[in-house]
Scaffold this active site. Structure first.
Site, PDB file in Angstrom:
ATOM      1  N   LYS A  11       0.845  -1.205   0.000  1.00 29.42           N
ATOM      2  CA  LYS A  11       0.000   0.000   0.000  1.00 29.42           C
ATOM      3  C   LYS A  11       0.880   1.254   0.000  1.00 29.42           C
ATOM      4  O   LYS A  11       1.975   1.216  -0.555  1.00 29.42           O
ATOM      5  CB  LYS A  11      -0.983  -0.029   1.178  1.00 29.42           C
ATOM      6  CG  LYS A  11      -1.741  -1.377   1.235  1.00 29.42           C
ATOM      7  CD  LYS A  11      -2.923  -1.365   2.132  1.00 29.42           C
ATOM      8  CE  LYS A  11      -3.600  -2.731   2.085  1.00 29.42           C
ATOM      9  NZ  LYS A  11      -4.834  -2.793   2.840  1.00 29.42           N
ATOM     10  N   HIS A  94      -8.347  -2.879  -6.263  1.00 27.94           N
ATOM     11  CA  HIS A  94      -8.321  -3.059  -4.807  1.00 27.94           C
ATOM     12  C   HIS A  94      -9.467  -2.251  -4.184  1.00 27.94           C
ATOM     13  O   HIS A  94      -9.821  -1.184  -4.697  1.00 27.94           O
ATOM     14  CB  HIS A  94      -6.976  -2.600  -4.250  1.00 27.94           C
ATOM     15  CG  HIS A  94      -6.808  -2.954  -2.805  1.00 27.94           C
ATOM     16  ND1 HIS A  94      -7.357  -2.203  -1.799  1.00 27.94           N
ATOM     17  CD2 HIS A  94      -6.204  -4.007  -2.206  1.00 27.94           C
ATOM     18  CE1 HIS A  94      -7.082  -2.767  -0.634  1.00 27.94           C
ATOM     19  NE2 HIS A  94      -6.385  -3.866  -0.851  1.00 27.94           N
TER      20      HIS A  94
HETATM   21  P1  PGA Z   1      -4.537  -6.538   5.285  1.00 23.80           P
HETATM   22  O1  PGA Z   1      -4.742  -5.974   3.798  1.00 23.80           O
HETATM   23  O2  PGA Z   1      -3.761  -7.840   5.159  1.00 23.80           O
HETATM   24  O3  PGA Z   1      -3.741  -5.466   5.995  1.00 23.80           O
HETATM   25  O4  PGA Z   1      -5.877  -6.755   5.871  1.00 23.80           O
HETATM   26  C1  PGA Z   1      -5.005  -6.842   2.727  1.00 23.80           C
HETATM   27  C2  PGA Z   1      -5.197  -6.056   1.454  1.00 23.80           C
HETATM   28  O5  PGA Z   1      -5.790  -4.963   1.505  1.00 23.80           O
HETATM   29  O6  PGA Z   1      -4.753  -6.483   0.377  1.00 23.80           O
END
Ligand code: PGA
Length: 255
Positions: A11, A94
């Site tokens: 991210k 996403h």
């Molecule tokens: P998370 O995110 O593992 O922090 O829940 C997963 C994603 O958004 O791909």
């Protein structure tokens, strides 16, 4: 037999210097595992540096988004031509792109087609929101998203994509879906929909990940489900020990 794929979605985290540190800390642990496909998806600005650090290893690289045009007056966007040759994968649709940046299934579909046309493998995200889950709409929402994002693709193209089922209520909340819930939607909705539209052969080839609060503690049970072929990992992919442990545990299940 589908090769499992564990992808780290960083991210909007990691400066170039931080990315370098993180990759160096993961390198040995990731390369030690051979029967799992390992993908790192850093922010655009880190891609080049991470590519040099993983050069010569079997670790793959992915971007987190992409526009569908090849070039032109699209300020702030990144094109498939720019990613081609630099990375192999691109995350598309996403839920954060959908909710904060207004992406629709139609947009994601255009991006999927552009990625495939340029030899990039899309990791296409689908998943219901908490309100949709509470309203019992999971199946219809996810079915509609799968149909929408794959619209107009040939069976041969569909066989090449990766789909990530990420219930929005499980992302970054620490509240992962149970292994049974993941299996139910991935097998019963995502793979079933692909089977209905493109045939059972194609459905059996497509790799489908689960995403949403996965970590080294819950990955074994989730990955043990017959239709779950990997994970799209957010928070835990920013910790070298956690991410390498998740890849190792997945490898144990498949060996
Ligand atoms: P998370 O995110 O593992 O922090 O829940 C997963 C994603 O958004 O791909």
């Amino acid at each position: 037999m589908r090769t499992p794929i564990i992808a780290g979605n960083w991210k909007m985290n990691m400066t170039i210097a931080e990315a370098e540190e993180l990759v160096k800390a993961m390198l040995d642990g990731l390369t030690a595992v051979k029967n799992v496909e390992k993908v790192l998806c850093p922010p655009f600005v880190d891609l080049d540096r991470v590519a040099s650090l993983i050069q010569g290893t079997d670790i793959k690289l992915g971007a987190q988004n992409m526009y569908w045009e090849e070039k032109g007056a699209f300020t702030g966007e990144i094109s498939p031509l720019m990613l081609k040759g630099l990375c192999q994968y691109v995350i598309l649709g996403h839920s954060e792109r959908r909710s904060y940046f207004g992406e629709t299934d139609e947009w994601v579909n255009r991006k999927v087609k552009a990625a495939l046309a340029h030899g990039l493998t899309p990791i296409i995200c689908v998943g219901e929101t908490e309100a949709q889950y509470d309203a019992g709409e999971t199946e219809s929402v996810v079915r509609g998203q799968v149909e929408g994002v794959l619209r107009g693709l040939t069976a041969e193209q569909v066989a090449r994509v990766v789909i990530a089922y990420e219930p929005v209520w499980a992302i970054g909340t620490g509240k992962a879906a149970t292994a049974e819930q993941a299996q139910q939607v991935i097998g019963g909705v995502v793979r079933a929909t692909i089977g209905r539209l493109y045939g059972q052969d194609v459905a059996e080839q497509v790799r489908i990940q689960y995403g949403g609060s996965t970590n080294s503690k819950n990955i074994r049970e989730i990955m043990s489900q017959p239709d779950v072929d990997g994970a799209l990992v957010g928070g835990a992919s920013l910790k070298a020990d956690e991410f390498t442990a998740m890849v190792r545990i997945t490898s144990e299940i498949y060996s």
